[in-house]
Design an enzyme around this catalytic site. Sequence first.
Site, PDB file in Angstrom:
ATOM      1  N   GLU A 174      -0.892   2.061   3.758  1.00 43.93           N
ATOM      2  CA  GLU A 174       0.243   1.965   4.801  1.00 43.93           C
ATOM      3  C   GLU A 174       0.004   2.181   6.412  1.00 43.93           C
ATOM      4  O   GLU A 174       0.582   3.039   6.869  1.00 43.93           O
ATOM      5  CB  GLU A 174       1.638   2.988   4.359  1.00 43.93           C
ATOM      6  N   GLU A 203       3.112   0.892  -4.894  1.00 47.79           N
ATOM      7  CA  GLU A 203       4.040   2.093  -4.975  1.00 47.79           C
ATOM      8  C   GLU A 203       5.373   1.544  -4.942  1.00 47.79           C
ATOM      9  O   GLU A 203       5.825   0.566  -4.453  1.00 47.79           O
ATOM     10  CB  GLU A 203       3.952   3.014  -3.702  1.00 47.79           C
TER      11      GLU A 203
END
EC number: 3.2.1.21
Length: 408
Positions: free
Chosen positions: A165, A373
Amino acid sequence: MAFPAGFGWGAATAAYQVEGGWDADGRGPCVWDTFTHQGGERVFKNQTGDVACGSYTLWEEDLKCIKQLGLTHYRFSISWSRLLPDGTTGFINQKGVDYYNKIIDDLLTNGVTPVVTLYHFDLPQALEDQGGWLSEAIIEVFDKYAQFCFSTFGNRVRQWITINEPNVLCAMGYDLGFFAPGVSQIGTGGYQAAHNMIKAHARAWHSYDSLFREKQKGMVSLSLFCIWPQPENPNSVLDQKAAERAINFQFDFFAKPIFIDGDYPELVKSQIASMSEKQGYPSSRLSKFTEEEKKMIKGTADFFAVQYYTTRFIRHKENKEAELGILQDAEIELFSDPSWKGVGWVRVVPWGIRKLLNYIKDTYNNPVIYITENGFPQDDPPSIDDTQRWECFRQTFEELFKGSFISI
């Protein structure tokens, strides 16, 4: 639901969030150690990751949970400073190497595929002291770290994530300063860190491609987080364009250079350049990639790793005062529907993941996609009644089954 043959069930963790043992067996401090030990209003209840879930000493218990759940994949991140205490290969901590070797070997022995993330927000403090992701020097240092990991573990690891991320870390860690290392350089720091992260990822991918791929036969990518941006008024051209800017700034900022052409989205470049001019900057606050760098960045991912939790409505919000900030550059405002249930910032909006996957499929030439995720948070203390969680997963899979997304 009938899941297709070969469907993969995974779970994901991050080193700082689960390992503990922050100063055990030669591990060096990372930026989150420094950040949480300082305390203050940015640290929830002055909590730290010094102990966390204790996975560094309780790995055998974690393995039992993995087996009990019947997972086929387990994604974990390596603590950079546990392997290389000062962030460089000048000193290698063998006990750290042994720890990750055991995790990988135990997973494989039990038929579980390891998916390894090299960097999940926990930069060695020694490197942050030298400028961290704001310094271009980090590119070569990260490449050497990646090569060390590929060389040490790559004979058994086939799926690698270089950076977790980066879009979140750049905004929260180097622009707003809410995450470690807590650098608040609004309107500039996030873009500078992102520029270096993209080049660092690309360098590491090329190192794997040229030095390790032929023998190890693995895959390398990076994981991108996305809140699906839904126009508040689907019939409003202003809101439609605002939603387009939202996904350009949040998601395509990283995906387009890596998967398409080595450069940022045109909307992003024009918005930042326009705002920079209004603010009196001599040039855009967003750095430019050279033509050589564009060639180096383009095509440096072997699969698309995406992380989705929730959706937001987007409306146009003109930056009349030419304020600094990423949202201000994008000229957008985000908000939730009050009817969406959830905990904290995560509102359960299952249809958002299908819209996101369709967007990736259409925009990025139908790549292989891994959802690295997705999940649902718990209240503190957690309730034994898990109704909201399983209902969230059920609805999410229903949305996935509406498309042709599920395969491993």
